[in-house]
Design a protein around this motif. Structure first.
Motif, PDB file in Angstrom:
ATOM      1  N   GLY A  82      73.669  -4.630  -8.286  1.00 40.97           N
ATOM      2  CA  GLY A  82      72.736  -3.909  -9.552  1.00 40.97           C
ATOM      3  C   GLY A  82      72.082  -2.857  -8.871  1.00 40.97           C
ATOM      4  N   THR A  83      72.094  -2.476  -8.237  1.00 44.45           N
ATOM      5  CA  THR A  83      70.819  -1.931  -7.514  1.00 44.45           C
ATOM      6  C   THR A  83      71.798  -1.157  -6.089  1.00 44.45           C
ATOM      7  OG1 THR A  83      69.701  -3.545  -6.012  1.00 44.45           O
ATOM      8  CG2 THR A  83      69.077  -2.411  -8.488  1.00 44.45           C
ATOM      9  N   ILE A  84      70.710  -0.104  -5.777  1.00 45.62           N
ATOM     10  CA  ILE A  84      70.929  -0.015  -4.254  1.00 45.62           C
ATOM     11  C   ILE A  84      70.116   0.833  -3.957  1.00 45.62           C
ATOM     12  CG2 ILE A  84      73.419   0.918  -4.801  1.00 45.62           C
ATOM     13  CD1 ILE A  84      71.972   4.029  -4.785  1.00 45.62           C
ATOM     14  N   SER A  85      69.327   0.275  -2.498  1.00 45.05           N
ATOM     15  CA  SER A  85      68.666   1.366  -1.988  1.00 45.05           C
ATOM     16  C   SER A  85      68.068   2.595  -1.434  1.00 45.05           C
ATOM     17  CB  SER A  85      68.517   0.634  -0.446  1.00 45.05           C
ATOM     18  OG  SER A  85      69.107   2.113   0.214  1.00 45.05           O
ATOM     19  N   PHE A  86      66.996   2.837  -1.842  1.00 47.41           N
ATOM     20  CA  PHE A  86      65.927   4.529  -1.648  1.00 47.41           C
ATOM     21  C   PHE A  86      67.020   4.707  -0.645  1.00 47.41           C
ATOM     22  CE2 PHE A  86      63.235   7.391  -1.051  1.00 47.41           C
ATOM     23  CZ  PHE A  86      62.874   7.780  -2.509  1.00 47.41           C
ATOM     24  N   ALA A  87      67.292   4.448   0.208  1.00 43.85           N
ATOM     25  CA  ALA A  87      68.292   5.349   1.807  1.00 43.85           C
ATOM     26  C   ALA A  87      69.196   5.482   1.294  1.00 43.85           C
ATOM     27  CB  ALA A  87      67.965   5.173   2.648  1.00 43.85           C
ATOM     28  N   GLN A  88      70.009   4.432   0.483  1.00 44.55           N
ATOM     29  CA  GLN A  88      71.204   4.877   0.340  1.00 44.55           C
ATOM     30  C   GLN A  88      71.379   5.947  -1.110  1.00 44.55           C
ATOM     31  OE1 GLN A  88      72.201   0.743  -1.302  1.00 44.55           O
ATOM     32  NE2 GLN A  88      74.195   1.295  -0.069  1.00 44.55           N
ATOM     33  N   TYR A  89      70.213   5.702  -1.975  1.00 42.42           N
ATOM     34  CA  TYR A  89      69.780   6.887  -3.081  1.00 42.42           C
ATOM     35  C   TYR A  89      69.854   8.102  -2.501  1.00 42.42           C
ATOM     36  CZ  TYR A  89      67.244   9.211  -6.644  1.00 42.42           C
ATOM     37  OH  TYR A  89      66.563   9.627  -7.768  1.00 42.42           O
ATOM     38  N   LYS A  90      69.001   8.330  -1.436  1.00 40.36           N
ATOM     39  CA  LYS A  90      68.355   9.597  -1.276  1.00 40.36           C
ATOM     40  C   LYS A  90      69.659  10.218  -0.563  1.00 40.36           C
ATOM     41  CE  LYS A  90      65.564  12.352   1.783  1.00 40.36           C
ATOM     42  NZ  LYS A  90      64.854  12.324   1.772  1.00 40.36           N
ATOM     43  N   GLN A  91      70.725   9.813   0.231  1.00 38.38           N
ATOM     44  CA  GLN A  91      71.802  10.267   1.305  1.00 38.38           C
ATOM     45  C   GLN A  91      72.517  10.194   0.073  1.00 38.38           C
ATOM     46  OE1 GLN A  91      72.157  10.060   4.590  1.00 38.38           O
ATOM     47  NE2 GLN A  91      74.448  11.144   3.929  1.00 38.38           N
ATOM     48  N   ALA A  92      73.031   9.539  -0.930  1.00 36.41           N
ATOM     49  CA  ALA A  92      74.085  10.192  -2.208  1.00 36.41           C
ATOM     50  C   ALA A  92      73.860  11.038  -2.773  1.00 36.41           C
ATOM     51  CB  ALA A  92      73.651   8.768  -2.968  1.00 36.41           C
ATOM     52  N   LEU A  93      72.289  11.465  -2.738  1.00 40.50           N
ATOM     53  CA  LEU A  93      72.241  12.711  -4.027  1.00 40.50           C
ATOM     54  C   LEU A  93      72.155  13.673  -2.546  1.00 40.50           C
ATOM     55  CD1 LEU A  93      68.477  11.593  -5.515  1.00 40.50           C
ATOM     56  CD2 LEU A  93      70.739  12.658  -6.365  1.00 40.50           C
ATOM     57  N   THR A  95      73.921  14.253  -0.269  1.00 40.74           N
ATOM     58  CA  THR A  95      75.928  14.291   0.055  1.00 40.74           C
ATOM     59  C   THR A  95      76.311  14.828  -0.470  1.00 40.74           C
ATOM     60  OG1 THR A  95      76.119  11.945   1.602  1.00 40.74           O
ATOM     61  CG2 THR A  95      78.233  12.958   0.377  1.00 40.74           C
ATOM     62  N   LEU A  96      75.676  14.922  -2.101  1.00 42.33           N
ATOM     63  CA  LEU A  96      76.258  15.216  -3.608  1.00 42.33           C
ATOM     64  C   LEU A  96      75.847  16.906  -3.052  1.00 42.33           C
ATOM     65  CD1 LEU A  96      76.047  12.598  -5.719  1.00 42.33           C
ATOM     66  CD2 LEU A  96      77.473  14.156  -5.135  1.00 42.33           C
ATOM     67  N   GLY A  97      74.935  17.208  -2.486  1.00 41.69           N
ATOM     68  CA  GLY A  97      74.535  18.493  -2.234  1.00 41.69           C
ATOM     69  C   GLY A  97      73.178  18.872  -3.680  1.00 41.69           C
ATOM     70  N   LEU A  98      72.472  17.861  -4.059  1.00 39.99           N
ATOM     71  CA  LEU A  98      71.814  17.782  -5.004  1.00 39.99           C
ATOM     72  C   LEU A  98      69.909  17.766  -4.857  1.00 39.99           C
ATOM     73  CD1 LEU A  98      73.371  16.092  -7.496  1.00 39.99           C
ATOM     74  CD2 LEU A  98      73.217  18.087  -8.094  1.00 39.99           C
ATOM     75  N   CYS A  99      69.941  16.905  -3.219  1.00 41.10           N
ATOM     76  CA  CYS A  99      68.632  16.746  -2.422  1.00 41.10           C
ATOM     77  C   CYS A  99      68.973  17.362  -1.212  1.00 41.10           C
ATOM     78  CB  CYS A  99      68.820  15.502  -2.726  1.00 41.10           C
ATOM     79  SG  CYS A  99      67.139  15.057  -1.564  1.00 41.10           S
ATOM     80  N   THR A 100      67.373  17.877  -0.272  1.00 38.36           N
ATOM     81  CA  THR A 100      67.923  18.484   0.927  1.00 38.36           C
ATOM     82  C   THR A 100      67.470  16.848   1.820  1.00 38.36           C
ATOM     83  OG1 THR A 100      65.839  19.351   0.625  1.00 38.36           O
ATOM     84  CG2 THR A 100      67.769  20.659  -0.007  1.00 38.36           C
ATOM     85  N   ALA A 101      67.374  17.427   3.030  1.00 37.55           N
ATOM     86  CA  ALA A 101      67.401  15.805   4.159  1.00 37.55           C
ATOM     87  C   ALA A 101      66.064  16.081   4.093  1.00 37.55           C
ATOM     88  CB  ALA A 101      68.205  16.527   5.372  1.00 37.55           C
ATOM     89  N   ASP A 102      65.438  17.355   4.142  1.00 35.04           N
ATOM     90  CA  ASP A 102      63.853  16.442   3.760  1.00 35.04           C
ATOM     91  C   ASP A 102      63.373  16.498   2.629  1.00 35.04           C
ATOM     92  OD1 ASP A 102      64.415  19.334   3.035  1.00 35.04           O
ATOM     93  OD2 ASP A 102      63.499  20.574   4.351  1.00 35.04           O
ATOM     94  N   GLU A 103      63.443  16.369   1.692  1.00 36.59           N
ATOM     95  CA  GLU A 103      63.036  16.690   0.128  1.00 36.59           C
ATOM     96  C   GLU A 103      62.037  15.495   0.476  1.00 36.59           C
ATOM     97  OE1 GLU A 103      64.107  16.929  -4.567  1.00 36.59           O
ATOM     98  OE2 GLU A 103      65.269  17.241  -3.064  1.00 36.59           O
ATOM     99  N   VAL A 104      61.028  14.679  -0.357  1.00 41.02           N
ATOM    100  CA  VAL A 104      60.261  14.127  -0.546  1.00 41.02           C
ATOM    101  C   VAL A 104      60.650  13.150  -1.946  1.00 41.02           C
ATOM    102  CG1 VAL A 104      58.044  12.553  -0.668  1.00 41.02           C
ATOM    103  CG2 VAL A 104      58.869  14.344   1.078  1.00 41.02           C
ATOM    104  N   LEU A 105      61.383  12.031  -1.772  1.00 42.13           N
ATOM    105  CA  LEU A 105      61.356  11.812  -3.572  1.00 42.13           C
ATOM    106  C   LEU A 105      60.347  10.802  -3.226  1.00 42.13           C
ATOM    107  CD1 LEU A 105      65.027  11.452  -3.698  1.00 42.13           C
ATOM    108  CD2 LEU A 105      63.738  13.132  -3.753  1.00 42.13           C
ATOM    109  N   GLY A 106      60.345  10.201  -4.197  1.00 42.29           N
ATOM    110  CA  GLY A 106      59.163   8.931  -4.868  1.00 42.29           C
ATOM    111  C   GLY A 106      59.969   7.588  -3.890  1.00 42.29           C
TER     112      GLY A 106
END
Length: 132
Positions: A82-93, A95-106
């Motif tokens: 029912g959860t994914i890791s933060f790394a998976q979350y950032k990679q998905a965003l 991949t979808l073009g919704l986040c840059t690789a260097d963007e800092v997420l909390g």
């Protein structure tokens, strides 16, 4: 040499101001997601739908609907926790073009739930579209 770097900076600022890179990332992601037989016609159609949505103030043509977001989450949640890791979350965003690789997420150290994932994908998609 300085004229070149000045021109590069000018070009970078222009692209950033008009969010062109985000638009191109979204268009590319959509193209790869659907893989239409006629990619040029698909892109033209998508851009036309964006224009109409902007003029009529209707919803923008998101390529990720609810079932797609759930399916993507479930593919990452292989253990069905029912959860994914933060790394998976950032990679998905990314991949979808919704986040840059260097963007800092909390990262609060907790797993990302489906609700949080859906909320973030929808929020970021809306932000991108609202700029156009």
């Amino acid at each position: 040499m300085e004229a070149r770097s000045s021109r590069e900076l000018e070009a970078r600022n222009y692209l950033e101001k008009h969010r062109i890179v985000k638009l191109l990332n979204y268009l590319t992601s959509s193209l790869l997601f659907y893989q239409p037989e006629k990619p040029r016609e698909y892109l033209i159609s998508l851009l036309e739908r964006m224009r109409i949505a902007k003029v009529t103030r209707v919803a923008f043509p998101f390529f990720m609907d609810h079932s797609n977001i759930v399916a993507m989450f479930e593919m990452m949640d292989t253990s069905n926790k029912g959860t994914i890791s933060f790394a998976q979350y950032k990679q998905a965003l990314t991949t979808l073009g919704l986040c840059t690789a260097d963007e800092v997420l909390g990262d609060d150290g907790h797993g990302i739930t489906l609700d949080k994932f859906k909320q973030e994908v929808n929020k970021r998609s809306q932000e991108i579209w609202s700029a156009f």
